[in-house]
Enzyme design. Structure first.
Site, PDB file in Angstrom:
ATOM      1  N   SER A 217      41.267  33.161  37.995  1.00  0.00           N
ATOM      2  CA  SER A 217      41.570  34.243  38.918  1.00  0.00           C
ATOM      3  C   SER A 217      42.695  35.060  38.311  1.00  0.00           C
ATOM      4  O   SER A 217      43.294  34.660  37.321  1.00  0.00           O
ATOM      5  CB  SER A 217      41.984  33.688  40.279  1.00  0.00           C
ATOM      6  OG  SER A 217      43.359  33.384  40.253  1.00  0.00           O
ATOM      7  N   LYS A 218      42.983  36.198  38.936  1.00  0.00           N
ATOM      8  CA  LYS A 218      43.971  37.075  38.307  1.00  0.00           C
ATOM      9  C   LYS A 218      45.371  36.474  38.327  1.00  0.00           C
ATOM     10  O   LYS A 218      46.253  36.948  37.638  1.00  0.00           O
ATOM     11  CB  LYS A 218      43.952  38.474  38.930  1.00  0.00           C
ATOM     12  CG  LYS A 218      44.309  38.549  40.387  1.00  0.00           C
ATOM     13  CD  LYS A 218      44.434  40.027  40.772  1.00  0.00           C
ATOM     14  CE  LYS A 218      44.835  40.201  42.209  1.00  0.00           C
ATOM     15  NZ  LYS A 218      43.710  40.011  43.144  1.00  0.00           N
ATOM     16  N   ARG A 219      45.536  35.398  39.062  1.00  0.00           N
ATOM     17  CA  ARG A 219      46.835  34.728  39.081  1.00  0.00           C
ATOM     18  C   ARG A 219      47.003  33.756  37.912  1.00  0.00           C
ATOM     19  O   ARG A 219      48.100  33.353  37.587  1.00  0.00           O
ATOM     20  CB  ARG A 219      47.027  33.988  40.407  1.00  0.00           C
ATOM     21  CG  ARG A 219      47.423  34.889  41.555  1.00  0.00           C
ATOM     22  CD  ARG A 219      47.386  34.154  42.879  1.00  0.00           C
ATOM     23  NE  ARG A 219      46.046  33.607  43.160  1.00  0.00           N
ATOM     24  CZ  ARG A 219      45.061  34.311  43.689  1.00  0.00           C
ATOM     25  NH1 ARG A 219      45.238  35.563  43.994  1.00  0.00           N
ATOM     26  NH2 ARG A 219      43.881  33.763  43.917  1.00  0.00           N
TER      27      ARG A 219
END
Ligand code: GLU
Length: 467
Positions: A227-229
């Site tokens: 995920s973008k995290r």
């Protein structure tokens, strides 16, 4: 050009996720492989999140990775506009087409698509009420990656919301249709939408395009998708960290595709030649940061020296990475610039990333270099470093040339005489000269630092050892 038309259709969210970049890349590769057309379309219907900045992140990321588009923003083309926010008229027109064949109706202010098939009511566990369902003909998708996928829609779905905005499924299909897209290559997260999309294509009286759904990218470790995290998940991060774009692109090619042999580092022309849709792996691909770093180091090592020099200069001097390490770059003249180039050509082979470069080379440019205590302990506990360094200093002082073969012969002669291994000379000397136990080739290090620096650094180190 042949008639293959593929597209990358990002929604500008402010990030360019590597999953998106890989989808773009597979489309680009397929277009280049087939001699077709690669379209960039911006799915910017979510007004809140669509800013200039969010678009810029994507366009810059695409350019950085060398994925040129044939039609789209800044490029134009015969099928524009390429921003969904500018296509409202086309969507109205296509809504009228569905009205004309009686496939839409309005309910509570929203516009629905009408499925064909027998209607019945059933209890909806999720909504906790009776709903109307439809026995629609299943849509059969001959997915180029997943194989045959069959799915039947069960309920009419919304095309325009109450506020008059068209929904994703509708604009996505209308655009693919009006832009003449022949192959839809996209992330597997859209597979479940495909039956809706097929319903719409058929309602418009056209055959759906070929679909190819690319498997997900899993986190480097543990369960779940990137995920973008997750660190390493954004293209802009690699840009910022000055990765070699060809290395990142090469790595992304391998996330779900392989040449079916062990090759990893490959020229893009070769990948284009071999790339094809059925060759994409249908298993999920796991993100492997080590492999990416390994490729980055390989690209760095093998790039033309002038390019490496420029990258190094831009960061070390232009972006002040050396200044921050106490080097007075402002005072440099021609001689220092030549020295810079000599240092870089020595280090290109060994440094693993541009990001590592400042710490890797700082000691070449300042006498006030840092000292790695841990490395020092390790090196100094072996043998008699003080004796070896004293011998080394004596021998080096007598040399008038610091040519590498002479340096090497000198160390060999010292070792032969004392009976100590050459390592007992090399390791403490490197430590004394650079404050660390990693770096470029040892004899290259001596040659480039030169007699004067080498002798004075050895003196300083020896007096420290005696203190
Ligand atoms: N805007 C959609 C996305 O970013 C595009 C989906 C598609 O490629 O059809 O996921």
């Amino acid at each position: 050009m042949n008639d293959v038309r593929v597209r990358f259709a990002p929604s500008p969210t402010g990030f360019f996720h590597i999953g998106g970049a890989r989808t773009a890349l597979f489309n680009w590769l397929y277009a280049r492989h087939t001699g077709g057309t690669f379209v960039l379309r911006i799915e910017d219907t979510d007004r809140e999140r669509n800013t200039e900045e969010a678009l810029r992140v994507i366009l810059e990321g695409m350019r950085w990775l060398g994925m040129d588009w044939d039609e789209g923003p800044e490029k134009g083309g015969a099928y524009g506009p390429y921003f969904q926010s500018q296509r409202a008229e086309i969507y109205r027109e296509y809504l009228d087409k569905l009205k004309a064949v009686d496939r839409v109706y309005e309910k509570d202010g929203a516009v629905y698509f009408r499925l064909e098939g027998e209607r019945y009511t059933a209890y909806d566990e999720y909504k906790k009420c009776e709903v109307e369902k439809v026995r629609a003909t299943p849509q059969v998708i001959d997915d180029r990656i997943r194989g045959r996928v069959e799915r039947a829609e069960e309920q009419d779905f919304v095309l325009f919301r109450r506020n008059g905005e068209p929904v994703f499924h509708f604009v996505n299909v209308v655009d693919d249709l009006t832009m003449g897209i022949t192959h839809v290559i996209r992330g597997e997260d859209h597979l479940s939408n495909t039956s809706k999309h097929c319903e719409l294509f058929k309602a418009f009286g056209v055959e759906p395009p070929v679909f190819a759904h690319i498997p997900l990218i899993l986190k480097g470790s543990g369960p779940g998708k990137m995920s973008k995290r997750d660190s390493g998940s954004l293209v802009e991060e690699y840009q910022r960290r000055r990765f070699v774009p060809e290395a990142v692109r090469n790595y992304l090619c391998l996330l779900g595709w392989s040449p079916k042999d062990d090759r990893e580092k490959m020229e893009i022309d070769e990948i284009i030649r071999l790339f094809d849709l059925p060759a994409i792996n249908s298993n999920n691909a796991r993100f492997d940061e080590k492999k990416l770093s390994f490729l980055n180091a390989a690209y760095l090592r093998e790039m033309p020296t002038e390019r490496f020099m420029k990258e190094a200069w831009d960061y070390l001097v232009g972006e002040r990475a050396l200044t921050e390490r106490g080097v007075d770059v402002e005072a440099w003249g021609e001689e220092e610039q030549r020295y810079f180039e000599t240092v870089m050509s020595l280090c290109q082979e060994k440094v693993r990333s541009i990001e590592d470069l400042p710490d890797f080379v700082a000691y070449f440019f300042t006498e006030d270099y840092s000292f790695d205590e841990k490395a020092g302990k390790k090196v100094l506990k072996k043998g008699d470093p003080k004796a070896r360094l004293t011998e080394m200093r004596g021998a080096l002082e007598k040399l008038d040339s610091f040519a590498e073969d002479e340096l090497e012969a000198t160390v060999a002669a010292l070792a032969a005489e004392s009976g100590a291994g050459t390592g007992e000379y090399i390791h403490p000397t490197r430590l004394a000269l650079s404050g660390t136990n990693v770096g470029p080739s040892f004899y290259g290090l001596l040659r480039v630092l030169g007699r004067e620096r080498v002798l004075s650094r050895l003196d300083r180190f020896l007096s420290r050892l005696s203190a």
